[in-house]
Each structure stands twice: as C-alpha cells, then as structure tokens.
Design an enzyme around this catalytic site. Structure first.
Site, PDB file in Angstrom:
ATOM      1  N   THR A 125       0.823  -1.207   0.000  1.00 21.77           N
ATOM      2  CA  THR A 125       0.000   0.000   0.000  1.00 21.77           C
ATOM      3  C   THR A 125       0.860   1.262   0.000  1.00 21.77           C
ATOM      4  OG1 THR A 125      -1.445   1.291   1.451  1.00 21.77           O
ATOM      5  CG2 THR A 125      -0.125  -0.364   2.517  1.00 21.77           C
ATOM      6  N   TYR A 153      -1.439  -0.382  11.144  1.00 23.54           N
ATOM      7  CA  TYR A 153      -1.652  -1.057   9.853  1.00 23.54           C
ATOM      8  C   TYR A 153      -0.493  -0.789   8.902  1.00 23.54           C
ATOM      9  CZ  TYR A 153      -3.245  -1.482   5.001  1.00 23.54           C
ATOM     10  OH  TYR A 153      -3.313  -1.762   3.667  1.00 23.54           O
ATOM     11  N   LYS A 157       2.454  -3.314   7.273  1.00 26.01           N
ATOM     12  CA  LYS A 157       2.639  -3.511   5.826  1.00 26.01           C
ATOM     13  C   LYS A 157       4.080  -3.157   5.437  1.00 26.01           C
ATOM     14  CE  LYS A 157      -0.044  -4.514   3.087  1.00 26.01           C
ATOM     15  NZ  LYS A 157      -0.462  -5.865   2.594  1.00 26.01           N
TER      16      LYS A 157
HETATM   17  P1  NAD Z   1      -9.797  -7.153   2.871  1.00 25.68           P
HETATM   18  O1  NAD Z   1      -9.726  -6.873   4.343  1.00 25.68           O
HETATM   19  O2  NAD Z   1     -11.057  -6.863   2.130  1.00 25.68           O
HETATM   20  O3  NAD Z   1      -9.451  -8.691   2.605  1.00 25.68           O
HETATM   21  C1  NAD Z   1      -8.437  -9.366   3.294  1.00 25.68           C
HETATM   22  C2  NAD Z   1      -8.658 -10.868   3.096  1.00 25.68           C
HETATM   23  O4  NAD Z   1      -7.567 -11.546   3.740  1.00 25.68           O
HETATM   24  C3  NAD Z   1      -9.952 -11.392   3.717  1.00 25.68           C
HETATM   25  O5  NAD Z   1     -10.615 -12.237   2.810  1.00 25.68           O
HETATM   26  C4  NAD Z   1      -9.477 -12.176   4.946  1.00 25.68           C
HETATM   27  O6  NAD Z   1     -10.327 -13.274   5.266  1.00 25.68           O
HETATM   28  C5  NAD Z   1      -8.104 -12.646   4.484  1.00 25.68           C
HETATM   29  N1  NAD Z   1      -7.193 -12.907   5.608  1.00 25.68           N
HETATM   30  C6  NAD Z   1      -6.982 -12.139   6.698  1.00 25.68           C
HETATM   31  N2  NAD Z   1      -6.090 -12.730   7.520  1.00 25.68           N
HETATM   32  C7  NAD Z   1      -5.721 -13.897   6.930  1.00 25.68           C
HETATM   33  C8  NAD Z   1      -4.829 -14.927   7.267  1.00 25.68           C
HETATM   34  N3  NAD Z   1      -4.123 -14.902   8.418  1.00 25.68           N
HETATM   35  N4  NAD Z   1      -4.682 -15.977   6.420  1.00 25.68           N
HETATM   36  C9  NAD Z   1      -5.391 -16.039   5.265  1.00 25.68           C
HETATM   37  N5  NAD Z   1      -6.277 -15.083   4.888  1.00 25.68           N
HETATM   38  C10 NAD Z   1      -6.440 -14.017   5.714  1.00 25.68           C
HETATM   39  O7  NAD Z   1      -8.570  -6.361   2.246  1.00 25.68           O
HETATM   40  P2  NAD Z   1      -8.437  -5.628   0.814  1.00 25.68           P
HETATM   41  O8  NAD Z   1      -8.938  -4.252   0.936  1.00 25.68           O
HETATM   42  O9  NAD Z   1      -8.962  -6.523  -0.239  1.00 25.68           O
HETATM   43  O10 NAD Z   1      -6.859  -5.540   0.695  1.00 25.68           O
HETATM   44  C11 NAD Z   1      -6.108  -6.624   0.109  1.00 25.68           C
HETATM   45  C12 NAD Z   1      -4.635  -6.285   0.139  1.00 25.68           C
HETATM   46  O11 NAD Z   1      -4.413  -5.070  -0.584  1.00 25.68           O
HETATM   47  C13 NAD Z   1      -4.095  -6.035   1.546  1.00 25.68           C
HETATM   48  O12 NAD Z   1      -2.812  -6.616   1.620  1.00 25.68           O
HETATM   49  C14 NAD Z   1      -4.019  -4.526   1.663  1.00 25.68           C
HETATM   50  O13 NAD Z   1      -2.989  -4.137   2.540  1.00 25.68           O
HETATM   51  C15 NAD Z   1      -3.710  -4.132   0.221  1.00 25.68           C
HETATM   52  N6  NAD Z   1      -4.182  -2.795  -0.209  1.00 25.68           N
HETATM   53  C16 NAD Z   1      -5.482  -2.422   0.002  1.00 25.68           C
HETATM   54  C17 NAD Z   1      -5.907  -1.184  -0.469  1.00 25.68           C
HETATM   55  C18 NAD Z   1      -7.350  -0.760  -0.305  1.00 25.68           C
HETATM   56  O14 NAD Z   1      -7.684   0.389  -0.660  1.00 25.68           O
HETATM   57  N7  NAD Z   1      -8.251  -1.590   0.173  1.00 25.68           N
HETATM   58  C19 NAD Z   1      -5.019  -0.328  -1.129  1.00 25.68           C
HETATM   59  C20 NAD Z   1      -3.691  -0.749  -1.313  1.00 25.68           C
HETATM   60  C21 NAD Z   1      -3.288  -1.997  -0.860  1.00 25.68           C
END
Ligand code: NAD
Ligand code: TYD
Length: 340
Positions: A125, A153, A157
């Site tokens: 991120t 958070y 990351k």
């Molecule tokens: P989210 O919270 O919607 O989904 C996370 C998923 O990971 C869930 O399905 C959860 O069940 C699973 N999970 C959590 N802990 C786990 C574990 N120990 N083992 C296996 N599965 C597990 O998150 P998101 O918004 O889809 O983000 C996905 C990735 O993208 C993350 O790494 C986040 O840091 C990154 N990211 C998100 C954004 C954003 O705007 N949402 C932007 C940039 C980067």
C-alpha cells in the site's frame, strides 16, 4: 501455471480472482483465505464452479499448514493479498496486524524459498510512505520515497515489504512488490469509506466524516489495480517495487458529497465526528514507473468509476445487506457508538 492467491475472499483479492479465472482459463487459481470477518465466499459465487478455480480455507501465518499446502500443490506463483486491512481496527488491535501482515508474509516467503517458486508478489500500500501535507499538491510518492508510517496497519505492511525485499537480496527469491493507492469498486466491505457511505446513505443513516473531511485520498478503481498486478507478475522486474495510482485525488468530503448527489440524498446526513488518531492527511501516487516500464494505464477516472461502483451497490443489495445484518453491526456500534 498454478497460482496461489491469498486473501481472495476479500475485496481486492476477490476482484483479482474473478479477473484471473476469466482471463487465464489455462492457469489454475487457488484461493487461500482464512475467512476472517472480511472474507466472504459470496464474493466468489461468480467463479466457484469454474474448472480452473479452487478454494482452500487456511491461515497464512500457520507454518505447518502452509508448508503442507506447498508440498501438495507445488505452486508456480504466489500473490499475497491476505492482510488485516483496516486502519481503525489496527488502532484498537495492533497485534493481529503483526501476526497476519508480518508473520503471515514471512511464513509464505519461507515456504516459497523451501519449495522454489517462479514469482512471489506482495500486494502492498502507499500508506507505507506516510502522508503528504495538504498545502503541497506538487508532492507525490515515488518508489524512492522513504518509509514513514503512521498507523499500526501501515507499519505492519512496511515491515512485510522489508522482509519481502530482504528475501530477494539475501536468498535470491524472485519477488516483486506493488504499492497501490486507495481502491474502490464492487465487493468492498462496508467498514471502508465509500461502501460505508453508499450503504448508509441508501438507508438514510448518518454518515460519519472524520474531522473536517479535508483529508485527501487518491482513488483507484479496483480492476485497474488487478490489471496492474497481473502485469507486474508477468512482466515486472524481480526485486523491484511498483507504485500504482491514477491521479484521482479527492477530499473525503468531496467523495461523500459526490455519492449523496448521485443517490439524490441530502447533505444533512453528513455528521462530522471525532478524528481518527494519527490520521494521514494526503496520499498521492506518482505512477510514472509502471506507466513507462510496463505500459500500464488505468481505464477509469474517479468520475467514471464511482458511477459504476454506486450502480453495483444498488444492484447487489443482498451482498452488502448480509454483511450489515451480521457481525459487522456489533463492530459499527463499538467503533461509532459514542461518536454518532
Ligand atoms: P480485505 O480486508 O477486504 O481482505 C483481506 C482478506 O484476507 C480477507 O478475505 C481475509 O479473510 C483474508 N485474511 C486475513 N487474515 C488472513 C490470514 N491470516 N490468512 C489467510 N487469509 C487471511 O482487504 P483488501 O482491501 O482486499 O486488501 C487486500 C490487500 O491489498 C491487503 O494486503 C491490503 O494491505 C492491500 N491494499 C489495500 C488497499 C485498499 O484500498 N483496500 C489499497 C492498497 C493496498
Ligand atoms: P478508509 O476507507 O478507512 O481507508 P484508509 O484509511 O486506508 O485511507 O478511509 C478513507 C478516508 O475516509 C480516511 O481519510 C478516513 C476517512 N473516513 C471517514 O471520514 N469516515 C469513516 O467512517 C471512515 C471509515 C473513513
């Protein structure tokens, strides 16, 4: 190719699984997800019977389980989306972020090293860069911007990113890292700003805006992020970081007002509430590297993507109403009870 996608029952991972299953029928996509509060198998309904798709429930931080899985599946590629992803939750429970985001990542890296993979990709991120001042619109995050995190958070990351890069330098593991700005689109869990505002406005409920609503986020439609990751995994240089963003900066108040206007709801629903502690002021990505090296360009602007997103929430009420009626209701009361 056999590709393990972790966190594929979440928002971005779910959209990525849809994209990959449809685009690459010759590849096998294994969705590995623990199904925490944020994981939802209803998101996978459109692909659950596809012959090139398989779901496995499990924890990326469970070493014995992960090693057994790699032994059995022998994946070619691992793309790690799995994470605890909500800043507000990280303020109340930092430890679960260290466990999944840092230890889960190192467990996957060790399994990749042991079983040999063609590529490990870490979905990171822009929050690892900290924030930018509101009065310097000329400043953007590049891949060289120093890490300067604000929240538990983003710190977890950043820690994970450093391990990924260290495994390349120390053990020669073929890794890439992408750092994307805020995503929005279908299947976004309604604890995050855009789906929260859409779902609550549709129910004529008060809309919590932190502080004065002046903080700026750089919004990217989720499928543009998915395409960028696919490109990096296939064509990106090993050991490199790629920033992903499309220059769509908006203040939170602008975002909320845009949604209210599209839904024909009154601005009187807005309720300014106590600010988030340590609230990052502005995120803004410079995507020059991915644009010039890999030829990536986003398809959506904020104006086109938000219309598509609102339509999706209007046409898929069942998906988010199931979430709102369950576990999430308790969370919302704890988080906002005294603020609203
Ligand atoms: P989210 O919270 O919607 O989904 C996370 C998923 O990971 C869930 O399905 C959860 O069940 C699973 N999970 C959590 N802990 C786990 C574990 N120990 N083992 C296996 N599965 C597990 O998150 P998101 O918004 O889809 O983000 C996905 C990735 O993208 C993350 O790494 C986040 O840091 C990154 N990211 C998100 C954004 C954003 O705007 N949402 C932007 C940039 C980067
Ligand atoms: P969020 O969707 O939690 O993403 P992030 O914190 O990772 O950027 O929040 C986006 C912005 O919206 C952020 O500046 C915090 C703000 N916000 C609100 O004003 N009210 C809310 O209820 C939420 C969840 C977020």
């Amino acid at each position: 190719m056999k590709i393990i996608v972790t966190g594929g029952a979440g928002f971005i991972g779910g959209n990525f699984v849809h994209y990959m299953v449809n685009k690459y029928p010759e590849d096998m996509i294994i969705n590995l997800d623990l199904l925490t509060y944020a994981g939802n198998l209803e998101t996978l309904k459109p692909v659950e019977n596809a012959p090139n798709y398989k779901f496995i429930k499990g924890d990326i931080a469970d070493r014995a389980f992960i090693f057994k899985l790699f032994e059995e599946e022998k994946p070619d590629v691992v793309i790690n989306f799995a994470a605890e992803s909500h800043v507000d939750r990280s303020i109340t429970d930092p430890e679960s972020f260290v466990r999944t985001n840092v230890m889960g990542t190192t467990t996957l890296l060790d399994a990749c090293r042991t079983y040999g993979i063609k590529r490990y990709h870490q979905v990171s991120t822009d929050e690892v860069y900290g924030d930018l001042p509101l009065d310097r619109p000329d400043l953007f995050f590049t891949e060289e911007t120093p890490l300067h995190t604000s929240s538990p958070y983003s710190s977890s990351k950043a820690g994970a990113d450093l391990f990924v890069l260290a495994y390349h330098r120390t053990y020669g593991l073929p890794v890439t890292v992408s750092r994307c700005s805020n995503n929005y689109g279908p299947y976004h869990f309604p604890e995050k700003l855009i789906p929260l505002i859409i779902s609550r406005a549709l129910n004529n409920e008060e809309l919590p805006v932190y502080g004065k609503g002046e903080n700026v986020r750089d919004w990217l439609y989720v499928t543009d992020h998915c395409k960028a990751i696919d490109l990096i995994v296939r064509k990106g240089k090993v050991g490199e970081i790629y920033n992903i963003g499309g220059h769509n900066e908006r203040t939170n108040l602008e975002v909320v007002k845009t949604i209210l206007k599209a839904l024909n709801k009154p601005e009187s629903l807005i309720k300014f509430v106590t600010d988030r502690p340590g609230h990052d002021r502005r995120y803004a990505i410079d995507p020059t590297k991915i644009e010039t090296e890999l030829g990536w360009k986003p398809e959506y602007t904020f104006d086109t993507g938000i219309v598509k997103t609102i339509d999706w929430y209007l046409n898929n009420k069942e998906w988010w109403e199931h979430i709102i009626s369950g576990e999430y209701t308790k969370y919302f009361e704890n988080m906002y009870g005294e603020r609203l």
